[in-house]
Design an enzyme around this catalytic site. Structure first.
Site, PDB file in Angstrom:
ATOM      1  N   ASP A 190       6.291   3.474  12.093  1.00 24.33           N
ATOM      2  CA  ASP A 190       6.451   2.447  10.974  1.00 24.33           C
ATOM      3  C   ASP A 190       4.882   1.981  10.727  1.00 24.33           C
ATOM      4  OD1 ASP A 190       7.363   1.142   8.644  1.00 24.33           O
ATOM      5  OD2 ASP A 190       8.518   0.018   9.697  1.00 24.33           O
TER       6      ASP A 190
ATOM      7  N   GLY B 262       6.903   6.799   7.225  1.00 18.20           N
ATOM      8  CA  GLY B 262       6.526   7.086   8.561  1.00 18.20           C
ATOM      9  C   GLY B 262       7.103   8.529   8.974  1.00 18.20           C
TER      10      GLY B 262
ATOM     11  N   HIS C 190     -15.954 -11.450 -24.329  1.00 21.97           N
ATOM     12  CA  HIS C 190     -15.679 -12.251 -23.288  1.00 21.97           C
ATOM     13  C   HIS C 190     -16.310 -13.632 -23.652  1.00 21.97           C
ATOM     14  CE1 HIS C 190     -15.261 -12.930 -18.633  1.00 21.97           C
ATOM     15  NE2 HIS C 190     -14.935 -13.734 -19.294  1.00 21.97           N
TER      16      HIS C 190
ATOM     17  N   ARG D  93      17.003  10.513   0.978  1.00 21.14           N
ATOM     18  CA  ARG D  93      16.852   9.132   1.168  1.00 21.14           C
ATOM     19  C   ARG D  93      17.225   8.338  -0.221  1.00 21.14           C
ATOM     20  NH1 ARG D  93      14.247   7.502   5.732  1.00 21.14           N
ATOM     21  NH2 ARG D  93      15.227   5.446   5.105  1.00 21.14           N
ATOM     22  N   ALA D  94      17.714   7.136  -0.074  1.00 24.96           N
ATOM     23  CA  ALA D  94      18.098   6.278  -1.631  1.00 24.96           C
ATOM     24  C   ALA D  94      16.603   5.552  -1.794  1.00 24.96           C
ATOM     25  CB  ALA D  94      19.192   5.220  -1.081  1.00 24.96           C
TER      26      ALA D  94
ATOM     27  N   LYS E 223      15.039  14.106 -37.676  1.00 26.61           N
ATOM     28  CA  LYS E 223      14.280  14.784 -36.449  1.00 26.61           C
ATOM     29  C   LYS E 223      12.610  14.464 -36.685  1.00 26.61           C
ATOM     30  CE  LYS E 223      13.702  18.913 -33.844  1.00 26.61           C
ATOM     31  NZ  LYS E 223      12.290  18.798 -33.668  1.00 26.61           N
TER      32      LYS E 223
ATOM     33  N   ASP F 269      10.321   5.671  16.092  1.00 23.83           N
ATOM     34  CA  ASP F 269       9.749   5.577  14.571  1.00 23.83           C
ATOM     35  C   ASP F 269       8.502   5.012  14.483  1.00 23.83           C
ATOM     36  OD1 ASP F 269       9.819   5.153  11.972  1.00 23.83           O
ATOM     37  OD2 ASP F 269      11.543   3.682  11.824  1.00 23.83           O
TER      38      ASP F 269
ATOM     39  N   GLU G  69      10.801  17.728 -40.656  1.00 24.46           N
ATOM     40  CA  GLU G  69      11.138  18.728 -39.578  1.00 24.46           C
ATOM     41  C   GLU G  69      12.744  19.240 -39.567  1.00 24.46           C
ATOM     42  OE1 GLU G  69      10.030  20.248 -35.796  1.00 24.46           O
ATOM     43  OE2 GLU G  69       9.010  19.495 -37.604  1.00 24.46           O
TER      44      GLU G  69
END
Length: 853
Positions: free
Chosen positions: A687, A724, A44, A792-793, A255, A685, A394
């Site tokens: 949240d 939530g 540094h 859920r997306a 491989k 909800d 391999e």
């Protein structure tokens, strides 16, 4: 190293308080999970040149500024001033801190690796003597930090950094003069400053005292991309066959014998994942740095990280020793596929096109490394295999030239090995009579009935291997074997059993007739593969593999679940987890019985992601052309007097068709289609702001439950699959929407008034900071809430999951339940929900000042 002694609420508060992160490129960082043992030294050039020593402990980097840098001569004791703890993210920082900021100057990554305390590190810090071993690229051996004895209220905590006497002592050299370049990028201090310098100007800013950053033009900074880092893609896996496939249309590659790595790269960001999705970027810092310097635009690369031995071959044992030794320099990343570019997926393109784009993308750098383009040959795969086997390689990978990329194991990639090696689960060990930590490891492989004993391995271990493995085995002791029989009595009598969590790569001559390895040799541990995935490899006849019909989860264009036809069933909808359309449909079929109790006969809003959650998604609530007939329509009067047709379903076939059209979320109305003006469901909800922990959300949910109980309403908790909790109360259909909304609003506002430091009942983001928003707005005509059991997306493939109140205390997050891991076969977490006959009582409405007029 797991015991923490920090009582501070935020142990990084001092670090953050000294920095303005809108004006410095240093990472803001968070406290890590603990258990790591990173070591780094950063050179540094601040007001005075010094070397910052950092040791990871309890999820942070303990830090000392060493004025003259380390010395490998025990007689050269170096002053080391203790500084504030740093976030673990700082371990890879290299760049220039602009003038006017704390610590302004150039930072170069001088050394890195791992450290191991020789005594309890917390006791050592408290007593003022910390003794440890370094395994860095440049510094190795035993060291000590010894604190000066001085006044208790001294402004600085001064220590001495001293090299302990061991075989790594070197009195003849100054190691800081010998090494003056970055261990990550190979650059000097001047080159780092030139390439990464940022100039901070106060002119043309957006207000008094504000500034903006302007990057100085440099070869490395020029053309940097701003596109978001692409998500992980579950890799394609090859099927083991007994010979090379014949005929046209195959490409043949070497491989490799290393760790599979899927890299997401965009400009100055790079992330490297294992085949199972673990983030191993920190384990490969040089590779990550090389990827950043390529300046790619939203790319996803598939390849193998390897160590090359003296004969020029990839060797897993060498790779294992390099990583176990704490160093990662000298590794190479051989890239053989391009899965995305410019933020767009290329998995649907033929392999030949993907490889051509990959070669062009990597350019000259792909020939120089350490990120290499993997070339191939066409035709004569048998000749290539014979040549490679003679030279000790391999084997080969055969790939169909015209095939798209398909995650998971399939038949468009085939592997042919020269020898025999595979992964095994370690289930125990045999004691040694020769003074070693153990004589041999007991191995197993998995099948549908559990783990099967597969023999022992006692060779191939270095002294470092023996010590490291023994330490891990001690933490996994168990009294009984996890294998289902087959253990010879002589082995069983002495066996020390362990939990089946470690995976080892073993080379062997063959399997005996009773399924045990013969002439096994340890190659290394496989921390990138979970034990549950280990199966005995059996080579499929190549004629069968190359011609047999593809499996449902391979490349079929269609599949049928519950009588519903799915097109492109192997389309990946959740890239990070590799969850396909077929898996989504199977999940919805599993939960359809319980889900329809809440969903059937309610108007819906759908979140559709036909190409997966990482691509374009859209919200749909109205009927339109192209929807399956199982989606019913209901005309609904609008505020402007017009009419719109809304969607609803009544049967499991509708859920399966939802999977077919890429529905990743189902949101429902609080009323049913036979009386949409009178809701039968009240929902709050909870949240949280990002700074609010989940324990606070759970407490708020129970407080809300108690308040509803006092008002005559029994309620039920729903984990949203996001951040939530929804608190849901069923009702008889007595009041219309305005009364129900007024009741919900009044209760939410009562909470906010009684405890304004904790709750807020307004949508304003500014007012929600540090608090929990009680969202009552879902109790309005036309508003929706996530349906119980809905996917859920979101990253992680979580689902909205009902739980019982007594369960809630043990749950650690709102997205604790994942699509792949759950079913609805156990007891109903909401017993009696559908039979409750409760309503908003007149006394409860009066208590909250709600009028029914």
């Amino acid at each position: 190293m797991a015991r923490a002694r920090s009582d501070r609420a935020d142990p990084l508060a001092v670090y953050r308080g000294k920095r303005r992160f809108d004006r410095t490129p240093e990472p803001q960082g968070n406290r890590g999970f603990g258990g790591g043992n990173l070591y780094t030294i950063q050179k540094h050039a601040a007001r005075r040149l010094h070397y910052d020593l950092r040791l990871e402990l309890d999820g942070m980097l303990l830090s000392w500024a060493v004025t003259k840098g380390p010395s490998v001569d025990p007689s050269e004791k170096r002053l080391a001033v203790r500084t504030e703890d740093h976030p673990v993210d700082y371990a890879t920082f290299e760049g220039r801190i602009p003038e006017g900021n704390y610590g302004a100057g150039t930072v170069l990554l001088w050394d890195r690796g791992t450290w191991q305390p020789l005594d309890d590190p917390h006791d050592g810090l408290e007593a003022g003597k910390l003794v440890f071993e370094l395994n860095g690229d440049r510094l190795r051996g035993r060291w000590a930090l010894v604190r000066f004895r001085g006044k208790e209220k001294a402004k600085r905590e001064n220590w001495l950094l001293i090299k302990e006497r061991d075989e790594k002592v070197d009195r003849a050299r100054d190691i800081t003069e010998r090494y003056d370049t970055s261990v990550a990028s190979g650059r000097t201090m001047d080159e780092v400053a030139a390439a990464l310098e940022a100039v901070w100007r106060s002119d043309d800013a957006s207000g008094p005292g504000k500034a903006k950053a302007t990057a100085v033009s440099s070869p490395e900074a020029k053309g940097r991309r701003d596109r978001a880092l692409p998500e992980f893609v579950k890799p394609a896996l090859a099927t083991l066959v007994d010979d090379v496939p014949k005929g046209d249309g195959w490409l043949f590659e070497v491989k490799f014998d290393g760790y599979r790595a899927v890299a997401s790269v965009s400009g100055g960001e790079a992330r490297i994942h294992t085949r199972s999705g673990l983030d191993w970027t920190r384990r490969y810092p040089a590779i990550a740095q090389a990827l950043r310097r390529l300046d790619l635009d939203g790319a996803v690369l598939d390849g193998e990280i390897v160590a090359i031995d003296q004969e020029g071959r990839s060797d897993f044992s060498t790779l294992h020793r390099v990583l176990e030794g704490g160093g990662a320099s000298g590794l190479s990343y051989f890239v053989f596929d391009l899965l995305a570019e410019g933020g767009r997926s290329l998995t649907g393109k033929p392999l030949r096109q993907r490889k051509a784009r990959l070669q062009k993308l990597l350019g000259v750098a792909g020939r120089k490394g350490p990120v290499f383009f993997t070339d191939h040959v066409e035709g004569d795969g048998a000749g290539m295999l014979a040549t490679l086997c003679r030279s000790g390689y391999e084997g080969v990978i055969a790939k169909r030239a015209d095939a798209p990329y398909r995650s998971g194991r399939g038949r468009s990639w085939l592997k042919v090995k020269c020898g025999r090696d595979q992964e095994f689960v370690i289930v125990g060990w045999s004691p040694s009579n020769a003074g070693r930590p153990f004589a041999s490891l007991l191995l197993a492989t998995g099948d549908d009935d559990g783990l099967r004993y597969a023999g022992r391995v006692g060779s191939g271990f270095s002294e470092r291997d023996l010590a490291a493995i023994a330490g891990r085995l001690r933490k996994l002791d168990r009294k009984t074997p996890s294998v289902a029989g087959g253990v010879p009595p002589a082995v069983r009598r002495e066996a020390q059993w362990v939990k089946p969590e470690l995976v080892a790569q073993i080379a062997f001559a063959e399997f005996t007739s009773d399924g045990l390895v013969r002439q096994g040799r340890f190659l290394g541990l496989r921390d990138d593969k979970p034990a549950r995935s280990v199966r005995r490899e059996r080579a499929t006849p190549v004629k069968e593999a190359a011609t047999m019909p593809k499996r449902k989860t391979d490349s079929r264009d269609e599949a049928v679940i519950g009588g519903v036809r799915l097109t492109h069933p192997d389309r990946v909808l959740y890239p990070q987890q590799g969850v396909t359309k077929q898996e989504l449909a199977a999940y919805l079929q599993r939960v359809s019985g319980r889900m329809l109790l809440h969903l059937s006969g309610r108007l819906l809003s759908l979140v559709r992601c036909p190409q997966g959650r990482a691509r374009s998604c859209f919200f749909q609530r109205h009927g339109g052309s192209g929807l399956p007939d199982v989606f019913k329509r209901l005309p609904v009067r609008q505020k402007d007097g017009g009419e719109e047709h809304y969607l609803y379903i009544d049967e499991a076939e509708g859920l399966l068709n939802a999977a077919q059209i890429g529905v990743l979320e189902l949101h429902l109305w609080g009323s049913r289609v036979d009386d949409i003006e009178r809701p039968d469901r009240l929902v709050f909800d909870l949240d949280p702001d990002p700074t609010v922990g989940f324990d606070d959300v759970k407490r708020a949910a129970t407080h809300l439950r108690d308040a509803l109980d006092a008002l005559g309403l029994q309620s039920f908790p729903l984990l949203t699959g996001g951040k939530g909790i929804h608190v849901v109360a069923p009702m008889v259909r007595r009041h219309e929407w305005p009364v129900v909304k007024a009741f919900a609003k009044a209760l939410a506002e009562r909470f906010a008034q009684d405890d304004p430091a904790r709750y807020v009942a307004t949508m304003s983001k500014a007012k929600r900071k540090g608090r929990l928003f009680i969202d009552y707005f879902r109790n309005d005509r036309g508003s929706t809430a996530i349906a119980p059991y809905s996917p859920r997306a979101r990253e992680g493939a979580a689902v909205a999951w009902p739980v019982a109140w007594k369960q809630l205390d043990k749950i650690r997050s709102a997205d604790a339940f994942r699509l792949r891991d759950v079913s609805a076969s156990g007891p109903d977490p909401w017993p009696g929900y559908g039979e409750l006959r409760q309503s908003l009582k007149a006394a409860s409405l009066r208590a909250l000042g709600v009028s029914t007029d």
